[in-house]
Design a protein around this motif. Structure first.
Motif, PDB file in Angstrom:
ATOM      1  N   SER A 163     -12.350  -2.286   7.785  1.00 27.07           N
ATOM      2  CA  SER A 163     -12.279  -3.058   6.557  1.00 27.07           C
ATOM      3  C   SER A 163     -10.905  -3.661   6.360  1.00 27.07           C
ATOM      4  O   SER A 163      -9.956  -3.341   7.062  1.00 27.07           O
ATOM      5  N   LEU A 164     -10.811  -4.539   5.349  1.00 32.49           N
ATOM      6  CA  LEU A 164      -9.522  -5.155   5.034  1.00 32.49           C
ATOM      7  C   LEU A 164      -8.468  -4.100   4.737  1.00 32.49           C
ATOM      8  O   LEU A 164      -7.393  -4.070   5.341  1.00 32.49           O
ATOM      9  N   PHE A 165      -8.737  -3.210   3.784  1.00 28.95           N
ATOM     10  CA  PHE A 165      -7.753  -2.212   3.402  1.00 28.95           C
ATOM     11  C   PHE A 165      -7.513  -1.212   4.529  1.00 28.95           C
ATOM     12  O   PHE A 165      -6.398  -0.745   4.728  1.00 28.95           O
ATOM     13  N   GLY A 166      -8.596  -0.852   5.225  1.00 30.17           N
ATOM     14  CA  GLY A 166      -8.447   0.089   6.331  1.00 30.17           C
ATOM     15  C   GLY A 166      -7.538  -0.448   7.414  1.00 30.17           C
ATOM     16  O   GLY A 166      -6.799   0.299   8.055  1.00 30.17           O
ATOM     17  N   GLU A 167      -7.583  -1.762   7.609  1.00 28.63           N
ATOM     18  CA  GLU A 167      -6.713  -2.384   8.602  1.00 28.63           C
ATOM     19  C   GLU A 167      -5.271  -2.459   8.112  1.00 28.63           C
ATOM     20  O   GLU A 167      -4.326  -2.361   8.887  1.00 28.63           O
ATOM     21  N   TYR A 169      -7.912   3.496  -6.550  1.00 28.67           N
ATOM     22  CA  TYR A 169      -8.683   2.295  -6.861  1.00 28.67           C
ATOM     23  C   TYR A 169      -8.556   1.244  -5.771  1.00 28.67           C
ATOM     24  O   TYR A 169      -9.302   0.260  -5.756  1.00 28.67           O
ATOM     25  N   LEU A 170      -7.631   1.446  -4.841  1.00 30.72           N
ATOM     26  CA  LEU A 170      -7.529   0.541  -3.699  1.00 30.72           C
ATOM     27  C   LEU A 170      -8.544   0.925  -2.627  1.00 30.72           C
ATOM     28  O   LEU A 170      -9.190   0.073  -2.030  1.00 30.72           O
ATOM     29  N   MET A 171      -8.677   2.225  -2.372  1.00 27.28           N
ATOM     30  CA  MET A 171      -9.669   2.690  -1.413  1.00 27.28           C
ATOM     31  C   MET A 171     -10.045   4.132  -1.724  1.00 27.28           C
ATOM     32  O   MET A 171      -9.243   4.896  -2.263  1.00 27.28           O
ATOM     33  N   ASP A 172     -11.284   4.488  -1.411  1.00 27.76           N
ATOM     34  CA  ASP A 172     -11.717   5.868  -1.562  1.00 27.76           C
ATOM     35  C   ASP A 172     -10.841   6.758  -0.688  1.00 27.76           C
ATOM     36  O   ASP A 172     -10.565   6.438   0.467  1.00 27.76           O
TER      37      ASP A 172
END
Length: 302
Positions: free
Chosen positions: A243-247, A257-260
């Motif tokens: 994902s975007l945030f995971g990357e 709230y940005l990612m679980d």
């Protein structure tokens, strides 16, 4: 371009680097500082070179305008006001009030490539309660802190930040006056060219998403790639490595709230951030989490 700048202008251009500015506060005056000044001024010039697509006249005009803004808004005072020992009491309290009571903004966590993350929440007061100087100074303050943190985290190898604007609970009635927003947008564009790694908009209102779709075909491909809209159920899926945030970000450097699974879950205390966290450090840093081998103690406390 640099040959057209006076010694004072060259110094201000070089001081766009927090590391160089910090070294000057330590009163280093040897040949290394002189060489470092030229290097940092050249980096600032290169950013404007990219922004103005190599047009000499526009580059010179842009860098001089940026220098003028840095003088007008006294960036040195913004950098110094974090310490309890400095005399900039009014400025400190103005920034603390903005960040704590009117619009939460903080620099916490970093991307996998050591870009500091600037979080910005919706504004909570109506336009008539907006102090224009406070608004501009607080936003400059948070931008300067994010760039200083990136420079520190990467030992000068990176110079961009990740900006995450959260529009959950946003009310258009609390937006700053249009003329103030326009002024600050111009100020950002001129003073901080080529400083944005990624711009993520969380839970954007429909009008903003539609507006971006209308203008996106006219934006440069590089600009479009920097801007991402994420919301609702889509946001909850962002923890995956693809994902975007995971990357971009490891969970240890993300808010819930940005990612679980984001680990940065404490409430933000604006007074603590301004007065106790060194200017070049992230909100959640402690003395053991980063080796002090790039920038030592915060110069504003000296």
């Amino acid at each position: 371009v640099l040959k057209q700048l006076s010694d004072e202008e060259l110094e201000i251009a070089a001081s766009s680097s927090y590391a160089y500015w910090w070294m000057k506060q330590q009163q280093h005056h040897d040949s290394m500082i002189s060489s470092y000044r030229n290097t940092m001024a050249m980096k600032e010039c290169q950013r404007h070179y990219i922004g103005e697509k190599g047009n000499y006249t526009k580059i010179l005009s842009a860098i001089k305008e940026a220098i003028g803004y840095r003088l007008e808004y006294d960036i040195d005072s913004i950098r110094r006001c974090s310490s309890l020992k400095t005399l900039h009491h009014e400025l400190k309290e103005m920034i603390i009030d903005e960040l704590g009571n009117k619009q939460e903004m903080v620099v916490r966590g970093h991307g996998k490539q050591r870009h500091a993350i600037l979080y910005k929440q919706p504004r909570t007061v109506p336009p008539e309660e907006t102090n224009e100087r406070a608004y501009i100074m607080a936003n400059l303050y948070i931008a300067e802190r994010a760039l200083a943190a990136t420079e520190y985290l990467s030992c000068g190898e990176e110079e961009k930040l990740i900006a995450i604007f959260n529009f959950d609970n946003y009310s258009r009635s609390n937006s700053p006056p249009h003329h103030l927003h326009s002024l600050f947008t111009k100020l950002l564009q001129r003073t901080y060219p080529e400083r944005l790694k990624k711009f993520v908009v969380l839970d954007a209102p429909l009008w903003m998403r539609l507006g971006f779709k209308v203008i996106s075909p006219f934006l440069a491909a590089e600009t479009r790639e920097k801007i991402n809209f994420v919301g609702g159920a889509e946001k909850k899926k962002q923890g995956g490595s693809s994902s975007l945030f995971g990357e971009l970000v490891h969970p240890s450097q993300a808010t819930p709230y940005l990612m679980d699974g984001g680990k940065l879950s404490s409430e933000v205390d604006a007074r603590h951030f301004v007065l106790n966290v060194p200017f070049h450090r992230l909100y959640d840093d402690d003395d053991d989490c980063i080796a002090d081998d790039c920038i030592a103690d915060d110069p504003s406390s000296s």
